[in-house]
Write an enzyme that holds these catalytic residues in place. Structure first.
Site, PDB file in Angstrom:
ATOM      1  CE1 TYR A   1      -3.292  -2.746   0.172  1.00 54.56           C
ATOM      2  CE2 TYR A   1      -3.762  -2.172   2.442  1.00 54.56           C
ATOM      3  CZ  TYR A   1      -4.025  -2.938   1.334  1.00 54.56           C
ATOM      4  OH  TYR A   1      -5.011  -3.881   1.381  1.00 54.56           O
TER       5      TYR A   1
ATOM      6  CB  SER B   1     -13.872  -4.637  -1.921  1.00 51.87           C
ATOM      7  OG  SER B   1     -12.627  -4.229  -2.404  1.00 51.87           O
TER       8      SER B   1
ATOM      9  CB  THR C   1     -19.936   0.658  -7.179  1.00 53.84           C
ATOM     10  OG1 THR C   1     -19.870  -0.603  -6.494  1.00 53.84           O
ATOM     11  CG2 THR C   1     -18.701   0.831  -8.038  1.00 53.84           C
ATOM     12  CG  LEU C   2     -22.395  -1.872  -3.320  1.00 51.24           C
ATOM     13  CD1 LEU C   2     -21.875  -2.971  -2.408  1.00 51.24           C
ATOM     14  CD2 LEU C   2     -23.775  -2.235  -3.876  1.00 51.24           C
ATOM     15  CB  THR C   3     -21.702   5.239  -1.990  1.00 51.67           C
ATOM     16  OG1 THR C   3     -21.106   5.628  -3.250  1.00 51.67           O
ATOM     17  CG2 THR C   3     -20.638   4.622  -1.094  1.00 51.67           C
TER      18      THR C   3
END
Length: 346
Positions: A53, A234, A240-242
């Site tokens: 990261y 995830s 995307t699910l927001t």
């Protein structure tokens, strides 16, 4: 906050884990410090990092996330208050900047990786040390179908686990975990631990969200029967699910706007299913992100749900999901959507 056993260890981790992969790319050190303080105030005691990261990985930022976390621990002086997890990068020709591409799970490479992580984290030990992805070609990172290569050169799991056992005995790590693993891999690690007296895996960090519930097929039973719970990553399917990417929207600072590599969450089938989940949440007066997170956290095979954020508003909403109960009507509607559009973004 809820707290759950980490496998068969004596540790109890918060049901929400603070993810870190934006630190050093989308978030500054100041941002990260504020996120950690806020998570701590909400009862979070679990932070997940990785040597690779921030994401997307590149030479210029390699290790920056661990360095930021290490700076926090050193400045606050509260290392004992936290359960720190990190991950060693697996093999791949797309990471030439990590040990000159030497990222196999051998004694030499694991030792170099762990010592470097400990130095960046400014700590003598890591509570949970995870293999970021397998040292073999298998179906992970969105690949559902397994294709066998009998001629592939892989590091034997026996060799890897023997080295990890030495790390535990030396006090450099307390427990071990897997990530992006398959049922065969988990079973093999468990068998060797039992037969050789080596460390037993405490957790499995795989993707799990409303658009990708493939973990339920072959892995959930292992998690429950073997006490190797899921650390779900995830859980919002890269945001995307927001609902913020629906109808062609591309928010300026959104991860999918900035980094096209995560396009598996934006295929037409995923977008259609996502729109249905977002509409379901709004029809019931729920925040779509919180509904998606609450669904993940409530699963009996989930030990901790790894939440991430790039701003404090997102983090506050994600943390608040721990208090959200999902009515039977919502759960039934989620089941109906899943049945008609199962796993559109594996």
């Amino acid at each position: 906050m809820q707290y759950r056993p980490l496998g068969r260890t004596k540790l109890k981790v918060s049901a929400l884990c603070l993810g870190t992969m934006t630190w050093g790319e989308q978030n500054t050190q100041k941002d990260a410090f504020a996120q950690i303080d806020r998570a701590r105030d909400a009862g979070v005691n679990f932070i997940d990092a990785a040597e690779m990261y921030p994401v997307p990985p590149k030479a210029e930022t390699y290790g920056e996330t661990e360095r930021i976390l290490g700076n926090y621990l050193a400045e606050r002086g509260n290392r004992e208050d936290w359960i720190i997890a990190s991950k060693v990068a697996g093999p791949g020709n797309w990471l030439p900047h990590i040990r000159d591409g030497m990222t196999r799970f051998t004694r030499e490479h694991l030792t170099a990786a762990l010592d470097a992580s400990l130095k960046r984290l400014k700590t003598d030990y890591i509570d949970l040390y995870q293999l970021h992805w397998p040292d073999r070609s298998t179906n992970f990172f969105g690949n559902l179908g397994y294709r066998h290569n009998p001629d592939e050169s892989i590091t034997p799991i026996e060799d890897t686990l023997e080295v990890l056992d030495e790390f535990v005995k030396a006090g450099k790590i307390r427990h071990i975990g897997l990530s992006n693993e398959t049922p065969w891999g988990v079973s093999r690690f468990l068998h060797l631990a039992e037969s050789r007296g080596w460390p037993r895996i405490a957790s499995i960090q795989n993707p799990y969200n409303l658009l990708n519930r493939t973990y339920e097929v072959g892995m959930a039973e292992i998690s429950l029967r073997e006490q190797t719970g899921l650390l779900a990553y995830s859980p919002l399917a890269f945001g995307t699910l927001t609902g913020k990417y629906l109808n062609g929207l591309s928010p300026e600072k959104g991860r999918l706007t900035l980094f096209s590599r995560f396009s598996r969450y934006t295929n037409p089938q995923a977008e259609q299913a996502c729109a249905r989940y977002v509409r379901l949440a709004r029809d019931h007066g729920l925040d779509p992100a919180q509904m998606a997170l609450a669904f993940v956290t409530r699963q009996p095979f989930v030990t901790s749900n790894i939440i991430g954020a790039t701003n404090m508003d997102q983090l506050n909403r994600n943390l608040s999901s721990i208090n959200m109960g999902l009515p039977d009507g919502v759960l039934e509607a989620i089941a109906e959507i899943h049945q008609s559009q199962p796993n559109p973004a594996p």
